[in-house]
Design a protein around this motif. Sequence first.
Motif, PDB file in Angstrom:
ATOM      1  N   LYS A   1       9.499   3.110  -5.299  1.00 11.99           N
ATOM      2  CA  LYS A   1       9.200   2.043  -4.333  1.00 11.99           C
ATOM      3  C   LYS A   1      10.451   1.732  -3.533  1.00 11.99           C
ATOM      4  O   LYS A   1      11.528   1.521  -4.093  1.00 11.99           O
TER       5      LYS A   1
ATOM      6  N   LYS B   1      11.926  -0.941  -0.920  1.00  9.98           N
ATOM      7  CA  LYS B   1      11.702  -2.256  -0.306  1.00  9.98           C
ATOM      8  C   LYS B   1      12.141  -2.188   1.156  1.00  9.98           C
ATOM      9  O   LYS B   1      13.255  -1.730   1.450  1.00  9.98           O
TER      10      LYS B   1
ATOM     11  N   ASP C   1       7.349  -1.255   0.244  1.00  3.28           N
ATOM     12  CA  ASP C   1       6.791  -2.592   0.076  1.00  3.28           C
ATOM     13  C   ASP C   1       7.547  -3.528   1.011  1.00  3.28           C
ATOM     14  O   ASP C   1       8.767  -3.672   0.882  1.00  3.28           O
TER      15      ASP C   1
ATOM     16  N   ASN D   1       6.664  -6.766   1.422  1.00  5.70           N
ATOM     17  CA  ASN D   1       6.482  -8.160   0.989  1.00  5.70           C
ATOM     18  C   ASN D   1       6.163  -9.077   2.174  1.00  5.70           C
ATOM     19  O   ASN D   1       6.791 -10.123   2.354  1.00  5.70           O
TER      20      ASN D   1
ATOM     21  N   GLU E   1       2.819  -0.849   1.020  1.00  6.62           N
ATOM     22  CA  GLU E   1       2.287  -2.064   0.390  1.00  6.62           C
ATOM     23  C   GLU E   1       2.626  -3.326   1.183  1.00  6.62           C
ATOM     24  O   GLU E   1       3.778  -3.522   1.580  1.00  6.62           O
TER      25      GLU E   1
ATOM     26  N   ASP F   1      -0.858  -6.511  -2.018  1.00  2.00           N
ATOM     27  CA  ASP F   1      -0.331  -7.185  -3.206  1.00  2.00           C
ATOM     28  C   ASP F   1      -0.467  -8.706  -3.025  1.00  2.00           C
ATOM     29  O   ASP F   1      -1.358  -9.329  -3.615  1.00  2.00           O
ATOM     30  N   GLU F   2       0.366  -9.284  -2.146  1.00  2.00           N
ATOM     31  CA  GLU F   2       0.321 -10.740  -1.948  1.00  2.00           C
ATOM     32  C   GLU F   2      -1.043 -11.209  -1.439  1.00  2.00           C
ATOM     33  O   GLU F   2      -1.370 -12.402  -1.567  1.00  2.00           O
TER      34      GLU F   2
ATOM     35  N   LYS G   1      -1.058  -7.999 -10.628  1.00  2.00           N
ATOM     36  CA  LYS G   1      -0.078  -8.672 -11.496  1.00  2.00           C
ATOM     37  C   LYS G   1      -0.813  -9.765 -12.263  1.00  2.00           C
ATOM     38  O   LYS G   1      -1.636 -10.480 -11.680  1.00  2.00           O
TER      39      LYS G   1
HETATM   40 MG   LIG Z   1       4.581  -5.872  -3.933  1.00  2.00          MG
END
Ligand SMILES: [Mg+2]
Length: 381
Positions: free
Chosen positions: A166, A168, A196, A198, A222, A248-249, A272
Amino acid sequence: MKITRAEIYPLSIPLMEPIKMAREMVVDAKTVLLCLTDDKGRQGWGEASVAPLMTGESLDSLVGSIKYLVENSLSIDWHEPAGFADIFNRILYANASAKSCLEMALLDLYTQEANVPLWRYLRGESGIVADSPPAPIPLLRMLGGSLEKELSDAKLFRTLGFGHWKIKIGSLSLDEDLHRVKVLCDALEGDVISVDANCALTLTDALRFCQSESASKLTFAEQLISPELAMADFVRLKQSSPIPIGLDESVHGFAELEQLVEVDALNGASLKLIKTGGVIEALECAKLLEKHKLALNLACKIAETSLSAAATASLGFAMGKVAWGFSMSNQYLKFDICDTPLTAKQGCLEVGQLASSGIGVTPNINRVKEAIAKGYAVIQY
Ligand SMILES: [Mg+2]
């Protein structure tokens, strides 16, 4: 099953090195452990970590909600895990992270009493066809720091057997991120590589990123855009992107996931336990993904200990396949709370590491006490 004793441990465990994400820098794992003792004298452990930008939880709010749930749980006779969530919801609205902590400790007790590993219980109860034993779960390794460091870490961990990565993105310019991604994809050719953001990109930048040749070798991207954006933006991104889109979020539980699946806004999702309120709902989400042939990624928040890692991995072993890998974040901790922490074997977690009944790992109480966050103390009932 009655709870006769409970202890809540607010912890702060330093990371080996700070982890920079688009909207935050994490230097330590702020996580809460819960130990329940039942009327047979067994101990069951649960964990949930803070995630201000994902669940809205700080250490204070998480401890407060867990305290409230525990205080109201002591008089309850606990039976079937399928009914736990309804009971939690009758005590406290929302607060998924605190509920996941309590559910984990109760499931640990329940499966110890049934003398079965948690993963096997989840597989059996959910009607998942067992082609046992489950394959090892690939662990996803995060890359960060300067590009030179990312490349040297990638080389090192690849020789240790890692093949899921992954990267970021979102804290540098789009062109800088695209350059990093291209260099790393070339170096890790053939592996499962993800980025990712975020939530940090605008829709325009997200589209530019996905359509760039530099990102073409990614396995998935992601949460490029904010969950605050309209559903139509997510649909547009997914439909216009040559690379698969993970969320994800945007996914806090079954209902949200179902809506996103319905409008075809994703190719896979990151689950998660702190978002879904525990492993039982996360399992339903994983089954929904499988039903629609969407990819599963499992993740712990940065960072959680072997305890949460074991409960999350149990979900993966129950499903039998985690195509987009498992972000097991205890690998970034300076120390863990178990004498034998969960570790990668050839870049994977093996089911034999969770062979004992219950969640499969037991914290060392002395290590737990050494990690209590500054300004906090153990809370006992
Ligand atoms: Mg994530």
